[in-house]
Scaffold this active site. Structure first.
Site, PDB file in Angstrom:
ATOM      1  N   TRP A  90       0.822  -1.219   0.000  1.00 29.41           N
ATOM      2  CA  TRP A  90       0.000   0.000   0.000  1.00 29.41           C
ATOM      3  C   TRP A  90       0.849   1.260   0.000  1.00 29.41           C
ATOM      4  O   TRP A  90       0.551   2.223  -0.715  1.00 29.41           O
ATOM      5  CB  TRP A  90      -0.990   0.001   1.162  1.00 29.41           C
ATOM      6  CG  TRP A  90      -2.170  -0.887   0.910  1.00 29.41           C
ATOM      7  CD1 TRP A  90      -2.515  -2.001   1.598  1.00 29.41           C
ATOM      8  CD2 TRP A  90      -3.148  -0.758  -0.143  1.00 29.41           C
ATOM      9  NE1 TRP A  90      -3.643  -2.569   1.048  1.00 29.41           N
ATOM     10  CE2 TRP A  90      -4.041  -1.830  -0.017  1.00 29.41           C
ATOM     11  CE3 TRP A  90      -3.326   0.150  -1.189  1.00 29.41           C
ATOM     12  CZ2 TRP A  90      -5.125  -2.018  -0.879  1.00 29.41           C
ATOM     13  CZ3 TRP A  90      -4.400  -0.024  -2.053  1.00 29.41           C
ATOM     14  CH2 TRP A  90      -5.279  -1.101  -1.894  1.00 29.41           C
ATOM     15  N   ASP A 163      -1.256   6.589   6.637  1.00 29.12           N
ATOM     16  CA  ASP A 163      -2.363   5.781   6.115  1.00 29.12           C
ATOM     17  C   ASP A 163      -2.671   4.716   7.169  1.00 29.12           C
ATOM     18  O   ASP A 163      -1.888   3.794   7.372  1.00 29.12           O
ATOM     19  CB  ASP A 163      -1.939   5.142   4.785  1.00 29.12           C
ATOM     20  CG  ASP A 163      -3.007   4.215   4.221  1.00 29.12           C
ATOM     21  OD1 ASP A 163      -4.076   4.063   4.852  1.00 29.12           O
ATOM     22  OD2 ASP A 163      -2.770   3.644   3.129  1.00 29.12           O
ATOM     23  N   LYS A 187     -12.193  -1.212   6.280  1.00 28.04           N
ATOM     24  CA  LYS A 187     -11.460  -2.262   6.983  1.00 28.04           C
ATOM     25  C   LYS A 187     -11.905  -2.339   8.440  1.00 28.04           C
ATOM     26  O   LYS A 187     -12.183  -3.408   8.953  1.00 28.04           O
ATOM     27  CB  LYS A 187      -9.956  -2.015   6.900  1.00 28.04           C
ATOM     28  CG  LYS A 187      -9.428  -1.738   5.497  1.00 28.04           C
ATOM     29  CD  LYS A 187      -9.119  -2.998   4.723  1.00 28.04           C
ATOM     30  CE  LYS A 187      -8.920  -2.779   3.225  1.00 28.04           C
ATOM     31  NZ  LYS A 187      -8.031  -1.723   2.829  1.00 28.04           N
TER      32      LYS A 187
HETATM   33  C1  LIG Z   1      -7.435  -1.036   1.585  1.00 24.60           C
HETATM   34  C2  LIG Z   1      -6.332  -0.063   1.762  1.00 24.60           C
HETATM   35  C3  LIG Z   1      -6.188   1.070   0.935  1.00 24.60           C
HETATM   36  C4  LIG Z   1      -7.074   1.348  -0.246  1.00 24.60           C
HETATM   37  O1  LIG Z   1      -8.369   1.489   0.083  1.00 24.60           O
HETATM   38  P1  LIG Z   1      -9.492   1.775  -1.042  1.00 24.60           P
HETATM   39  O2  LIG Z   1     -10.612   2.260  -0.229  1.00 24.60           O
HETATM   40  O3  LIG Z   1      -9.746   0.492  -1.753  1.00 24.60           O
HETATM   41  O4  LIG Z   1      -8.949   2.817  -1.955  1.00 24.60           O
HETATM   42  C5  LIG Z   1      -5.151   1.933   1.200  1.00 24.60           C
HETATM   43  N1  LIG Z   1      -4.299   1.721   2.213  1.00 24.60           N
HETATM   44  C6  LIG Z   1      -4.408   0.643   3.023  1.00 24.60           C
HETATM   45  C7  LIG Z   1      -3.438   0.465   4.134  1.00 24.60           C
HETATM   46  C8  LIG Z   1      -5.429  -0.283   2.821  1.00 24.60           C
HETATM   47  O5  LIG Z   1      -5.544  -1.348   3.618  1.00 24.60           O
END
Ligand SMILES: *Cc1c(COP(=O)(O)O)cnc(C)c1O
Length: 352
Positions: A90, A163, A187
């Site tokens: 990511w 993030d 998540k």
């Molecule tokens: C799932 C995820 C993303 C991307 O998320 P989307 O909503 O699909 O754009 C970005 N960073 C991390 C750490 C993730 O787990």
């Protein structure tokens, strides 16, 4: 996974929310009832994460990836530079998006994962020794695909952007250490379509370039995250998840349960020579437990038999293979116990 109690609540009031005779999906986002919902959601999130008053809380569109470009467009302008730490797929994607939107000279990246005795481990560089003027440092606190989590707080001379899509509210953090935190909701918070941004107010004084209005933090602040129609149903469910978290004792209580869940699984993996983890103990994710069968020829059979036991979504991301158990806040201990029991049985059957 979403908490079952929240899903049942949503089901029971799907057609008639708060006695209005309509669904929460059907009312105006500017109605006083919906505004009250959003205000309570912000109060609850601030309480759950101990967010200081000099931070704005934004409910935006575009998921986690939307924020990959938003941070660049909001803070870098034509001249600004940023440093990205890469600890997995990511954070690597965040670099690729940043480079797409800037000139290459603006984005520096550092790979911080080393293979030490066959295990992937994060080795943080001494950031204070890097003599460069960055507008921000970007990193990912939990690499969802790789199962790599960074527990140490970073000591950075530049504002830190994190993030936290896959570990937000899984454990207590000190928001003051960050200039901006973002997370796609799907998540650990609610359904997809919503992302949470927590941004320190001084960051909004950085020069930005003209950009898409819906991703502009300043406009989002000004309009209370309603510059355009927000994803109202996702926002409503997130608000219910916040209430659920508060009833269960908040983030500190979740963190305790989460550590217990992860330990059940990792301890079992370590005790078995049938399964193996490629992540060093120091960086094993509490949310995403990645593991491999020593005999990878059995992968298909493992997944098939697991799904017969209603243990699903265990296949590792195609880029890394193996298995991954995502055990977010809403996953009860019983779910992890059932997985461990299955793994034990599967190993016994195939050893004989
Ligand atoms: C799932 C995820 C993303 C991307 O998320 P989307 O909503 O699909 O754009 C970005 N960073 C991390 C750490 C993730 O787990």
């Amino acid at each position: 996974m979403l908490p079952q109690a929240v899903m049942q609540q949503a089901q029971s009031e799907l057609l008639d929310w708060h006695g209005l005779g309509t669904s929460v999906m059907e009312i105006s986002h500017r109605s006083k009832e919906f505004i009250a919902l959003t205000e309570q959601a912000e109060i609850d999130l601030r309480e759950l994460m101990s967010i200081p008053a000099n931070y704005h809380v934004l409910f935006m569109h575009g998921g986690g990836r939307g924020q990959f470009s938003a941070v660049v467009n909001n803070f870098l302008g034509q001249q600004g530079k940023a440093l990205y730490l890469v600890s997995g797929s990511w954070s690597q994607s965040a670099v690729a998006e940043a480079k797409k939107l800037t000139s290459d000279a603006q984005i520096d990246s550092l790979d911080i994962v080393e293979n030490i005795n066959g295990k992937n481990q994060v080795v943080l560089p001494d950031l204070n020794k890097i003599d460069r003027d960055y507008r921000y440092l970007h990193y990912c606190t939990n690499e969802t695909v790789d199962g790599i989590e960074i527990f140490d707080e970073l000591d950075s001379p530049w504002p830190i952007i994190a993030d936290m899509s896959s570990n937000i509210m899984s454990r207590e953090i000190n928001v003051n250490k960050y200039a901006l935190i973002y997370a796609g909701a799907q998540k650990n918070i609610g359904p997809s379509g919503l992302s949470i941004v927590i941004v320190r107010d001084d960051m909004l004084e950085l020069p930005s370039l003209p950009q898409s209005s819906i991703m502009d933090y300043r406009l989002a602040v000004k309009h209370g995250s309603m510059y355009n129609t927000p994803p109202t149903f996702a926002w409503y469910l997130a608000a219910e998840v916040f209430k659920w978290l508060k009833v269960r004792g908040g983030v500190a209580a979740m963190a305790k349960i989460n550590l217990h869940k992860a330990a059940l699984l990792y301890d079992f993996i370590d005790s078995s020579d049938f399964y193996t983890s490629k992540v060093s103990v120091k960086n094993r994710s509490v949310m995403n437990v990645t593991f491999y069968l020593t005999n990878e020829a059995l992968n298909g059979e493992f997944l098939n038999q697991a799904s017969e036991e209603k243990l699903v979504a265990l296949k590792g991301h195609r880029s890394v293979g193996g298995m991954r158990a995502s055990i977010y806040n809403a996953m009860p201990i019983e779910g992890v116990e059932a997985l461990v029991e299955f793994m034990q049985d599967f190993a016994n059957k195939h050893k004989a």
